[in-house]
Design an enzyme around this catalytic site. Structure first.
Site, PDB file in Angstrom:
ATOM      1  N   ASN A 206       0.538  -1.016  -0.145  1.00  0.00           N
ATOM      2  CA  ASN A 206       0.328   0.085   0.314  1.00  0.00           C
ATOM      3  C   ASN A 206       0.884   1.402   0.262  1.00  0.00           C
ATOM      4  O   ASN A 206       1.441   1.527   1.255  1.00  0.00           O
ATOM      5  CB  ASN A 206      -0.981  -0.242   1.168  1.00  0.00           C
ATOM      6  CG  ASN A 206      -1.591   1.315   1.450  1.00  0.00           C
ATOM      7  OD1 ASN A 206      -2.767   0.501   0.705  1.00  0.00           O
ATOM      8  ND2 ASN A 206      -1.892   2.039   2.136  1.00  0.00           N
ATOM      9  N   GLU A 207       0.529   2.113  -1.536  1.00  0.00           N
ATOM     10  CA  GLU A 207       1.444   3.199  -1.439  1.00  0.00           C
ATOM     11  C   GLU A 207       3.150   3.476  -0.666  1.00  0.00           C
ATOM     12  O   GLU A 207       3.595   3.548   0.414  1.00  0.00           O
ATOM     13  CB  GLU A 207       0.468   3.900  -0.310  1.00  0.00           C
ATOM     14  CG  GLU A 207      -0.550   4.187  -0.849  1.00  0.00           C
ATOM     15  CD  GLU A 207      -1.622   5.932  -0.374  1.00  0.00           C
ATOM     16  OE1 GLU A 207      -1.115   5.603   0.813  1.00  0.00           O
ATOM     17  OE2 GLU A 207      -2.205   6.126  -0.677  1.00  0.00           O
TER      18      GLU A 207
ATOM     19  N   GLU B  38      -8.284   4.361  -5.103  1.00  0.00           N
ATOM     20  CA  GLU B  38      -8.426   5.118  -3.322  1.00  0.00           C
ATOM     21  C   GLU B  38      -9.381   6.202  -4.159  1.00  0.00           C
ATOM     22  O   GLU B  38      -8.237   6.525  -4.534  1.00  0.00           O
ATOM     23  CB  GLU B  38      -7.691   4.834  -2.400  1.00  0.00           C
ATOM     24  CG  GLU B  38      -7.485   3.684  -1.873  1.00  0.00           C
ATOM     25  CD  GLU B  38      -6.363   4.379  -0.559  1.00  0.00           C
ATOM     26  OE1 GLU B  38      -6.622   4.771  -0.334  1.00  0.00           O
ATOM     27  OE2 GLU B  38      -6.008   2.677  -0.333  1.00  0.00           O
TER      28      GLU B  38
ATOM     29  N   GLU C  94      -8.012   5.746  11.631  1.00  0.00           N
ATOM     30  CA  GLU C  94      -8.305   6.890  10.639  1.00  0.00           C
ATOM     31  C   GLU C  94      -9.987   6.151  10.997  1.00  0.00           C
ATOM     32  O   GLU C  94     -11.046   6.789  10.023  1.00  0.00           O
ATOM     33  CB  GLU C  94      -8.369   5.838   9.252  1.00  0.00           C
ATOM     34  CG  GLU C  94      -6.840   6.210   9.169  1.00  0.00           C
ATOM     35  CD  GLU C  94      -6.235   5.897   7.364  1.00  0.00           C
ATOM     36  OE1 GLU C  94      -7.058   4.927   6.835  1.00  0.00           O
ATOM     37  OE2 GLU C  94      -4.916   6.914   7.361  1.00  0.00           O
TER      38      GLU C  94
ATOM     39  N   HIS D 177     -12.139   8.941   8.996  1.00  0.00           N
ATOM     40  CA  HIS D 177     -11.941   8.830   7.838  1.00  0.00           C
ATOM     41  C   HIS D 177     -12.960   8.520   6.879  1.00  0.00           C
ATOM     42  O   HIS D 177     -13.759   7.287   7.086  1.00  0.00           O
ATOM     43  CB  HIS D 177     -10.071   8.478   7.309  1.00  0.00           C
ATOM     44  CG  HIS D 177      -9.281   9.009   7.042  1.00  0.00           C
ATOM     45  ND1 HIS D 177      -8.081   9.320   6.404  1.00  0.00           N
ATOM     46  CD2 HIS D 177      -8.173   9.710   8.662  1.00  0.00           C
ATOM     47  CE1 HIS D 177      -7.296   9.725   6.785  1.00  0.00           C
ATOM     48  NE2 HIS D 177      -7.133   9.915   7.939  1.00  0.00           N
TER      49      HIS D 177
HETATM   50  C1  GAL Z   1      -4.812   6.909   2.044  1.00  0.00           C
HETATM   51  C2  GAL Z   1      -4.095   5.318   2.156  1.00  0.00           C
HETATM   52  C3  GAL Z   1      -5.230   4.495   3.009  1.00  0.00           C
HETATM   53  C4  GAL Z   1      -6.034   5.459   3.942  1.00  0.00           C
HETATM   54  C5  GAL Z   1      -6.444   6.162   3.621  1.00  0.00           C
HETATM   55  C6  GAL Z   1      -6.869   7.008   4.448  1.00  0.00           C
HETATM   56  O1  GAL Z   1      -3.896   6.816   1.318  1.00  0.00           O
HETATM   57  O2  GAL Z   1      -3.276   4.355   1.137  1.00  0.00           O
HETATM   58  O3  GAL Z   1      -4.814   3.136   3.533  1.00  0.00           O
HETATM   59  O4  GAL Z   1      -5.052   5.969   5.279  1.00  0.00           O
HETATM   60  O5  GAL Z   1      -5.171   7.468   2.458  1.00  0.00           O
HETATM   61  O6  GAL Z   1      -8.093   7.914   3.445  1.00  0.00           O
END
Ligand code: GAL
Length: 662
Positions: free
Chosen positions: A151-152, A305, A353, A356
């Site tokens: 992931n990223e 995402e 998160e 989020h």
């Molecule tokens: C992304 C990340 C996710 C989550 C998301 C939150 O950049 O890949 O795992 O953290 O941001 O908005």
């Protein structure tokens, strides 16, 4: 990607799904709501390492078996992730040497995520092991449609493992220490290396680092991340023939050379979170999407995402506006994404998160967010015929990680490369023109116009490519602080922009950065800030001069016919109106057209075309404004199932249309 859309029967819609955070009652509701929302692809397992491998080498797949079976029974395909972005606590204790060390020597420990050194053999081995175990177990599972490595990739480390790997990378690049010393110019400040062991990562030091050293470290780290990606990808390929990719981070992060990643993934995947609300979010969406399309060099791409309801602005998290979920999704799809996925399906109740955004927010499905997301799912389901179609651009903005890294060096005059890229793209977006990004060393001949914002570092190969492009008839706009250094971060001697002087017909003899708030004026009426250059036209026509300060009457903007094409040079940072006018002029001269002429500000148009050369196309119209707009177009609107005839279309406030034409 084609295999995925064929299997899904259209474009992808869904997002990260973390069922391990919930219980059976919620899973049942998830099944129901996913059907309601039109979810057909769920990213599973991204942060599941601790559950999948609770102790080193002991795997527990039973829980994941159950979720994959359930998703499959519910008609949801799975984007199965390797969980290597978040090693479990046992990993830290077993491999303390694999914890990353910051530039100032702090060794991090677990408690968050992304806490590992990519160069540590213990980490690499553990990552390969879990990737292989997952692929072996699920390579033939009917739910799995694709693989999502990591992931990223982003964590940078300065530990001893990183130092050893860096030295190997340098040996392969330079062969001898003499060559390294020459490339880095170590005669300056007595930095000459007499043995490889003396070479370290650019850790905290007293003052400015050697710029060749820092540039090479960033190149090395990107290559190290790519090697880590490849290892997992290959471990998966031993057991599965499904497409493999990774989700690349937002446009503002530049840890990776995304051109190199684009070459190694089966299709490009990106994450995108706008950093400002309103029209700026729409422009940023186009910026992220055009980059994603470009990095794969013609490969398909997918938005892996986005947030349903979040804009991460520098001043904090802000909510998206009504209609943004649909328009941002279509903003990506219109620029080539084969679907729209979100982070995440259900908003977490706990963990870092918990605030989020998600498709199912804390308040549940009886919410604006869920309704808008479900309506977007229905809209995406109606766009299945677009799968495999392409976006064609006549303009490119040059993008080179080396330039970003080189400009990101302490001790240089301040030019923000990311801001310069965004500004160039935004001016083209405002003009209604679709732009690709391209690397200076690419074959650029298919573009009518190429814009080069602050191409500070220009390799000899890049310069030769730009020269060929203009000679062959292209229009090139080069902006200030370009061609200043070569690929080793050594100054170009004899006048800037070094090897482009002949193409541009000029010689810059002095950079004159302007103080904060200092404005100069130009003869074309624009004002400029931040930067000026003392240059001499050597064949170029002077289009505008400075008209104030010590630069009075000196050339500011120039234009030069070279071969069959034209090289423009802007020696300063024009104000918005002046820059828009310049972009308008070079667009006009190059013959690059907007997608649809005459659209009011705030209405975006972008087109996808069938791969057979465009016998059929789909025109995306996105009204980012708060008033309805009349647009003189015809076609069949896939979103409303209405035939738009000669009377044209009324695009609702904050609304959208996708017109099939031809
Ligand atoms: C992304 C990340 C996710 C989550 C998301 C939150 O950049 O890949 O795992 O953290 O941001 O908005």
């Amino acid at each position: 990607m084609r295999r995925i859309t064929e299997r899904l029967g259209g474009l992808a819609f869904g997002g990260d799904y973390n069922p391990e955070q919930w219980d059976e009652q919620v899973w049942k509701e998830d099944d129901l709501l996913m059907r309601q929302a039109g979810v057909n692809l769920a990213t599973v397992g991204v942060f599941s390492w601790a559950l999948l491998e609770p102790q080193q080498g002991r795997f527990d797949f039973a829980w994941l078996d159950a979720h994959l079976d359930r998703l499959h029974a519910n008609g949801v395909a799975v984007d199965l992730a390797t969980p290597t972005a978040s090693p479990p606590p046992w990993f830290t204790l077993a491999h303390p040497d694999a914890m990353p060390v910051t530039a100032d020597g702090t060794r991090l420990t677990h408690g968050s995520r992304d806490t590992y050194c990519l160069a540590a053999p213990g980490y690499r081995q553990a990552a390969r092991r879990i990737a292989a175990a997952l692929a072996e177990r699920y390579g033939a599972h009917p739910a799995v449609a694709m693989w999502h490595v990591h992931n990223e990739y982003a964590t940078v480390c300065y530990c001893e493992h990183a130092a050893a790997a860096f030295r190997d990378w340098l040996r392969a690049r330079y062969g001898t220490l003499d060559a390294l010393n020459a490339a880095w110019g170590t005669a300056f400040w007595s930095q000459r290396y007499g043995a490889w062991e003396q070479v370290l990562p650019p850790r905290a030091t007293q003052w400015h680092h050697n710029p060749g050293h820092t540039l090479d470290y960033r190149r090395f780290w990107s290559d190290e991340a790519l090697a880590a990606y490849r290892e997992q990808r290959d471990a998966i390929r031993d057991h599965s023939a499904l497409p493999v990719t990774t989700n690349l981070m937002l446009p503002g992060y530049q840890v990776l050379d995304l051109w190199k990643f684009g070459a190694e993934v089966d299709f490009v995947g990106i994450d995108h979170y706008p950093d400002a609300p309103g029209i700026d979010a729409a422009a940023d969406t186009a910026f992220g999407a055009d980059r994603a399309r470009s990095f794969g060099g013609g490969k398909p791409w997918l938005l892996i995402e986005q947030g349903t309801n979040t804009v991460y602005s520098p001043s904090g998290t802000l909510p998206k506006e009504p209609g943004d979920i649909l328009r941002h999704s279509l903003g990506h799809i219109g620029r080539g994404s084969e679907g729209a996925l979100f982070f995440q399906w259900r908003q977490s109740r706990a963990g870092a998160e918990l605030w989020h955004s998600a498709i199912v927010p804390h308040a549940g499905p009886d919410t604006r967010i869920f309704r808008e997301a479900a309506a977007t799912g229905a809209a995406v389901a109606g766009l299945g015929e677009l799968a495999g179609s392409r976006v064609h651009a006549e303009v490119a903005v040059l993008h080179d990680a080396d330039v970003w890294w080189a400009l990101d060096t302490r001790g240089l005059p301040q030019v923000d490369y990311h801001a310069a890229l965004r500004r160039a793209h935004r001016a083209l977006w405002d003009a209604g023109v679709t732009a690709d990004f391209a690397h200076p060393e690419h074959d650029l001949s298919r573009y009518r116009l190429v814009v080069a914002p602050s191409l500070y570092l220009l390799s000899d190969a890049g310069a030769a490519s730009l020269r060929r492009y203009v000679e062959g008839g292209g229009t090139l706009l080069v902006q200030h602080f370009s061609g200043a250094v070569d690929g080793s971060h050594q100054a170009r001697l004899g006048g800037y922009p070094g090897p482009l002087r002949e193409v541009l017909g000029l010689r810059v003899e002095e950079y004159r950065p302007l103080g904060a708030g200092e404005l100069l004026t130009l003869s074309d009426g624009s004002s400029v800030e931040g930067w000026s250059e003392l240059l001499r036209a050597e064949g170029a026509e002077v289009v505008a001069t400075y008209t104030s300060g010590v630069m009075d009457r000196q050339p500011a903007l120039t234009r030069h016919r070279f071969g069959g094409g034209t090289g423009w040079y802007a020696s300063t940072r024009l104000d918005d109106a002046g820059y828009a006018a310049l972009i308008g002029r070079v667009l006009g001269e190059s013959g690059a057209d907007p997608v649809l002429a005459g659209l009011p500000a705030g209405v975006e148009a972008v087109r996808r075309s069938s791969p057979d050369g465009g016998s059929r196309s789909w025109l995306f119209l996105l009204n980012h404004g708060t008033e309805p707009v009349e647009v003189a177009v015809q076609g069949y609107d896939l979103l409303t199932a209405v035939d738009v005839g000669p009377a044209g279309l009324t695009l609702p406030a904050r609304g959208a249309a996708v017109l099939r034409q031809g």
